[in-house]
Design a protein around this motif. Structure first.
Motif, short mmCIF file in Angstrom:
data_model
loop_
_atom_site.label_atom_id
_atom_site.label_comp_id
_atom_site.label_asym_id
_atom_site.label_seq_id
_atom_site.Cartn_x
_atom_site.Cartn_y
_atom_site.Cartn_z
N LYS A 235 -10.40 81.09 -14.61
CA LYS A 235 -9.02 80.66 -14.40
C LYS A 235 -8.31 81.74 -13.61
O LYS A 235 -8.48 82.94 -13.88
CB LYS A 235 -8.31 80.39 -15.72
CG LYS A 235 -8.76 79.09 -16.40
CD LYS A 235 -7.95 78.78 -17.63
CE LYS A 235 -8.43 77.50 -18.32
NZ LYS A 235 -8.09 76.29 -17.55
N ASP A 272 -10.48 77.31 -11.88
CA ASP A 272 -9.22 76.59 -12.04
C ASP A 272 -8.11 77.48 -11.50
O ASP A 272 -7.89 78.59 -12.01
CB ASP A 272 -8.95 76.29 -13.52
CG ASP A 272 -10.01 75.40 -14.14
OD1 ASP A 272 -10.65 74.66 -13.37
OD2 ASP A 272 -10.19 75.44 -15.36
N ASN A 324 -12.16 76.18 -22.56
CA ASN A 324 -10.88 76.04 -21.87
C ASN A 324 -9.77 76.81 -22.57
O ASN A 324 -9.02 77.57 -21.95
CB ASN A 324 -10.50 74.56 -21.76
CG ASN A 324 -9.36 74.32 -20.80
OD1 ASN A 324 -9.38 74.77 -19.66
ND2 ASN A 324 -8.32 73.63 -21.26
#
Length: 470
Positions: A235, A272, A324
C-alpha cells in the motif's frame, strides 16, 4: 618489485579501487621501511620517500656522526661522514641511499604483506566514505555469486551483499543477472562486503516511484507512507500540493504504465495506491479500500480504531489471511479492529442490556449513557464521577452509586461467565472421555468354528453310533 614506474601502477590501482593516490604512496613507503627493518633490525633509522619526478621510492638509512664508532648500524665515523658531507660535525645525522634489491626474499614478503593490508584498509575506508551518504538510494548491480542463500552483488568498484532476510520470497537470481536494490546499510567492517542491500524495505517502493513519477521527484506529489508484504502486496499513500493534479492518477500513469513498471521490478507485487488525508479516520477508510466503511470509532488514548463495515464487505476489508487490514494498519500507524455491522449491532445490544440490568439504571438512563458514549456496564464501571454528572438528572451521589453498582454487576457477570465457561469445559471433557471409553471397548470373541472332519477319518462318536446300529 621496486621499479621506477611505480607511479603508473599506483595511478592504475587508484582508478580501479577508488583509493586516493597519497594513501597508496604512504602504504608503499611504510612497506619499504618494514622491509628494511626486517633486513637490518628494528634499531636502524630508516626513511622512505616517494619521488613524483622519477616515480621511484627511495630508502635512506640515517646514522649519527661520532668520534668513535661503537654501533656500526647506527653510527658513522667523522672521516666517513666528511666523505658524504664535508661540513658535517659530531652529532649530525647523515642519510645514505640504500639498494632495495639487497633486502632479500623475506623482507620483500614482509613488504608485500604490509602493502596488501594497507590497501585493504584504504579500500575499506574508500568504500565506507563513498557509500555512507548513499543509504536509502536504489542501486543497480550484477549478481556475482550466491553464498549460503546470500546474494553477492558486483557494484563495479566493490561488492555488496543481499542477505536472505532482505530478499523477496520466491525470487531467484543466477550469476550474471541484473539486480536493483536499496542500499539498506553501510558497515565499517573488513570481513566481506560492507554494503548491505534490501529488496523488501518500503523505501525501495518509494524510490522506484520517484524514478517513474516525475511529479514526485519535482515535489508536486508527496509520498506520505508505504507498507509492504514483499512479493505479495503493498500500500502506497500519496498527496498532491497542486489541486489540479490527482496524486493517484499521476502514480498510476497513462493506462497504468507507471505503476506497472514498478510492479514488474518487484516481480508482480500488487500495489494499492491511496490518497492520504489529514483526517485520520478518512485516511484509514482510504487505506482499507476497496471495502466500504459504515462508521469508524476512534480510541485516541490507545491509538486504535474500530472500523464497522457492511456484512458483505467484511472479507474484503480484512483481506486474505488478514492482509488488507494488516497493511492498512502499518500504513496509517493505527491499530485497526474490523467488525461487521451485524456483529457490531449484536455487541451494542448486549452492552445496552447490561446497562439496563445495572441497579438504578433504566432504559432512559441507558439511552443517555449511549449518547454519552458509554455502551456497556463495564464502560460505566470505568467512568468517572465528573463524566456522569454532566448527564442531566445525575448528581454526584447518584453518580458514585451508579459506578459502584456497575462495578458490582460487572464482577458478578464476569464470574457467572467464567462459571459457565468452566461448566462447558467440564461437560466437553466428560463427553470426550465417554467417546474414548466407547472406542476402547473390545468386542466379545466369537466361538471358534469346529473344523470340518476330513474325509476317510472316523470320529469316536461315529464309531459308537455304528456299533449301536449293528
Amino acid at each position: 618489485m621496486f621499479i621506477a614506474d611505480i607511479k603508473r601502477v599506483v595511478e592504475q590501482v587508484s582508478r580501479d579501487k577508488g583509493i586516493d593516490v597519497e594513501i597508496l604512496i604512504r602504504a608503499l613507503e611504510e612497506a619499504l621501511r618494514s622491509a628494511a627493518r626486517k633486513k637490518f633490525g628494528s634499531k636502524v633509522d630508516i626513511e622512505a620517500q616517494y619521488s613524483p619526478d622519477t616515480g621511484e621510492i627511495e630508502v635512506f638509512q640515517f646514522k649519527e656522526v661520532v668520534a668513535e664508532v661503537t654501533e656500526p648500524d647506527l653510527q658513522i665515523s667523522m672521516d666517513e661522514g666528511r666523505k658524504l658531507d664535508p661540513e658535517c660535525e659530531v652529532g649530525d645525522s647523515l642519510g645514505t641511499k640504500m639498494d632495495t634489491s639487497t633486502f632479500g626474499r623475506i623482507a620483500a614478503q614482509s613488504a608485500k604483506q604490509v602493502i596488501i593490508q594497507k590497501m585493504k584498509d584504504a579500500e575499506r575506508d574508500a568504500v565506507y566514505s563513498s557509500y555512507i551518504d548513499r543509504k536509502g538510494e536504489v542501486i543497480n548491480g550484477i549478481v556475482q555469486r550466491v553464498d549460503r542463500g546470500n546474494i553477492i552483488v558486483n557494484l563495479g568498484t566493490t561488492e555488496a551483499i543481499l542477505p536472505t532476510r532482505e530478499q523477496i520470497p520466491r525470487e531467484n537470481y543466477r550469476r550474471g543477472d541484473r539486480i536493483r536494490a536499496l542500499i539498506f546499510d553501510v558497515l565499517y567492517d573488513t570481513r566481506g562486503p560492507q554494503i548491505v542491500l534490501s529488496r523488501t524495505h518500503p523505501e525501495l517502493l518509494i524510490n522506484l516511484f520517484k524514478t517513474e513519477v516525475p511529479e514526485i521527484s519535482e515535489g508536486i506529489v508527496e509520498v506520505k507512507g508505504a507498507a509492504r508484504e514483499p512479493g505479495s502486496r503493498a500500500k502506497f499513500a500519496v498527496s498532491s500540493h497542486d489541486s489540479d493534479i490527482d496524486p493517484v492518477g499521476a502514480c498510476v500513469g497513462m493506462k497504468g504504465s507507471r505503476v506497472q513498471n514498478v510492479v514488474q521490478e518487484l516481480r508482480g507485487e500488487k500495489i494499492d495506491i491511496i490518497t492520504w488525508h489529514v483526517d485520520a479516520a478518512k485516511y484509514v477508510c482510504n487505506a482499507l479500500a476497496p471495502a466500504e466503511i459504515s462508521r469508524v470509532i476512534i480510541d485516541e488514548e490507545n491509538n486504535a480504531m474500530e472500523v464497522i463495515v457492511p456484512d458483505e464487505f467484511l472479507s474484503v476489508a480484512i483481506g486474505k489471511r488478514g492482509q488488507n487490514v494488516r497493511l492498512a494498519s502499518k500504513l496509517t500507524g493505527w491499530h485497526l479492529d474490523v467488525n461487521s455491522e451485524s456483529k457490531y449491532d449484536e455487541m451494542m445490544k448486549i452492552g445496552y442490556e447490561s446497562l439496563v440490568n445495572v441497579p438504578g439504571v433504566g432504559e432512559g438512563l441507558a439511552d443517555a449513557f449511549f449518547e454519552k458514549g458509554i455502551y456497556s456496564a463495564e464502560e460505566l464501571a470505568d467512568s468517572t464521577v465528573e463524566e456522569l454528572v454532566e448527564i442531566r438528572g445525575i448528581g454526584q451521589e447518584k453518580a458514585v452509586a451508579l459506578i459502584e453498582n456497575a462495578r458490582t454487576y460487572a464482577i458478578e457477570a464476569a464470574e457467572a461467565a467464567e462459571a459457565r465457561r468452566l461448566e462447558d469445559a467440564a461437560r466437553a471433557a466428560e463427553e470426550a472421555a465417554a467417546v474414548q471409553a466407547e472406542d476402547e471397548v473390545v468386542p466379545a470373541e466369537a466361538p471358534a468354528e469346529t473344523p470340518a472332519d476330513e474325509p476317510g477319518e472316523e470320529t469316536a462318536s461315529d464309531a459308537e453310533t455304528s456299533e449301536e446300529a449293528q
